[in-house]
Design a protein around this motif. Sequence first.
Motif, short mmCIF file in Angstrom:
data_model
loop_
_atom_site.label_atom_id
_atom_site.label_comp_id
_atom_site.label_asym_id
_atom_site.label_seq_id
_atom_site.Cartn_x
_atom_site.Cartn_y
_atom_site.Cartn_z
N SER A 126 -2.38 -87.26 -5.70
CA SER A 126 -2.92 -87.70 -7.00
C SER A 126 -2.18 -86.97 -8.10
N ILE A 127 -1.70 -87.73 -9.09
CA ILE A 127 -0.98 -87.18 -10.23
C ILE A 127 -1.53 -87.82 -11.48
N SER A 128 -2.09 -87.01 -12.34
CA SER A 128 -2.64 -87.50 -13.61
C SER A 128 -3.65 -88.61 -13.35
N LYS A 129 -3.39 -89.82 -13.83
CA LYS A 129 -4.34 -90.93 -13.69
C LYS A 129 -4.14 -91.72 -12.39
N PHE A 130 -3.14 -91.39 -11.60
CA PHE A 130 -2.78 -92.19 -10.44
C PHE A 130 -3.15 -91.48 -9.14
N SER B 237 -0.30 -100.04 13.52
CA SER B 237 -1.14 -100.39 12.36
C SER B 237 -0.72 -99.57 11.15
N THR B 238 -0.80 -100.18 9.98
CA THR B 238 -0.44 -99.49 8.73
C THR B 238 -1.47 -99.82 7.65
N ARG B 239 -1.56 -98.94 6.69
CA ARG B 239 -2.46 -99.16 5.55
C ARG B 239 -1.91 -98.42 4.33
N VAL B 240 -2.01 -99.06 3.15
CA VAL B 240 -1.58 -98.47 1.88
C VAL B 240 -2.68 -98.67 0.86
N PHE B 241 -2.98 -97.63 0.09
CA PHE B 241 -4.04 -97.70 -0.93
C PHE B 241 -3.55 -96.99 -2.18
N ALA B 242 -3.75 -97.61 -3.36
CA ALA B 242 -3.32 -97.02 -4.63
C ALA B 242 -4.32 -97.37 -5.72
N GLY B 243 -4.43 -96.52 -6.70
CA GLY B 243 -5.35 -96.77 -7.80
C GLY B 243 -4.95 -96.04 -9.06
N MET B 244 -5.62 -96.39 -10.16
CA MET B 244 -5.31 -95.78 -11.45
C MET B 244 -6.55 -95.78 -12.33
N HIS B 245 -6.79 -94.69 -13.02
CA HIS B 245 -7.86 -94.61 -14.02
C HIS B 245 -7.35 -95.21 -15.33
N ILE B 246 -8.04 -96.24 -15.82
CA ILE B 246 -7.68 -96.85 -17.10
C ILE B 246 -8.24 -95.99 -18.24
N THR B 247 -9.52 -95.68 -18.14
CA THR B 247 -10.19 -94.77 -19.06
C THR B 247 -11.05 -93.83 -18.24
N LYS B 248 -11.81 -92.97 -18.90
CA LYS B 248 -12.73 -92.10 -18.18
C LYS B 248 -13.83 -92.89 -17.48
N GLN B 249 -14.13 -94.08 -17.98
CA GLN B 249 -15.20 -94.90 -17.42
C GLN B 249 -14.72 -95.98 -16.45
N SER B 250 -13.42 -96.26 -16.42
CA SER B 250 -12.95 -97.40 -15.64
C SER B 250 -11.74 -97.05 -14.80
N LYS B 251 -11.60 -97.78 -13.69
CA LYS B 251 -10.44 -97.61 -12.81
C LYS B 251 -10.19 -98.91 -12.06
N VAL B 252 -8.96 -99.10 -11.60
CA VAL B 252 -8.58 -100.24 -10.78
C VAL B 252 -7.88 -99.72 -9.53
#
Length: 282
Positions: A187-191, A211-226
Amino acid sequence: YIDTVIKQANPKSQRTFYLQDHFLKVNYNLSGNHTIQLLLLGSSDMNENFTRKKLYTKSQYSVEGLLWDYLYSNNLFIKTKLYRYSTEHYYQNEKNSNYMHYDPSYVTLSQMANIKFKQFYLKAGYDYSYHTGGVQSNIDLNSLTTEDFTTYSLLASYLYLERDGGNLQAVSLIGSSFSLFAESGFSISKFWFNAGARVKYYGPESDMSFSTRVFAGMHITKQSKVYASTGLYYAHPSMYNYAGRSTTGLKNGKSFNTIAGGTYKFSKNLYAQIELYANTFW
């Protein structure tokens, strides 16, 4: 806890049944860095019904396990598991001579190391299992159609088959399985991001899978993330698929799964989440 065994006989319906469940978990701290856990759990039930000639069913499963957690340092944690899993399903209907006995079991030794730093972690380990048991049946469940069932099928699955039983077939599912797996993330900053992979050899069917799996996400604001994830997964054939067969030869099922979603936090106690799924099976 241990549930009391319940047995009931009803002379009017000529039916007898019983059921029981048990669960026991004991933790013991050997020292500040070592913890041992004993786990025992299981369930069983039996049903005997003489109103339709003789219908007899029995189901049970049990797990016995020993777990050892070792905290080598603040950054390294090692988990070891040794456990046995067994299950049994038995079905006999004298009306049409249908019979099935399903009793696979396996013993597994598993170890995993978890290395964790402030923004990075790595998990890696192995599983080794030895399989015994198999399936005996004179009913090929893969060939059944809706015409083979009575109106009871919605309530009792295949227990009230109209089709007569054929020749008894037996499949032994004996062999060793071995797998290697690893997962890493950061995890780096918002990612944030993590990925994992597993290589497995399934001995009873001499089948290899990756088998393989990849997961990624990002914080848009303090209240939201995708976030989004995708992966390729394998599953062993259901033991019921072996019913009515005299040989193995079934291969693992495969699925490719993708998910995308997001969350929004309105307050401390209220948030909304939305997700989209896509699955492909073959």
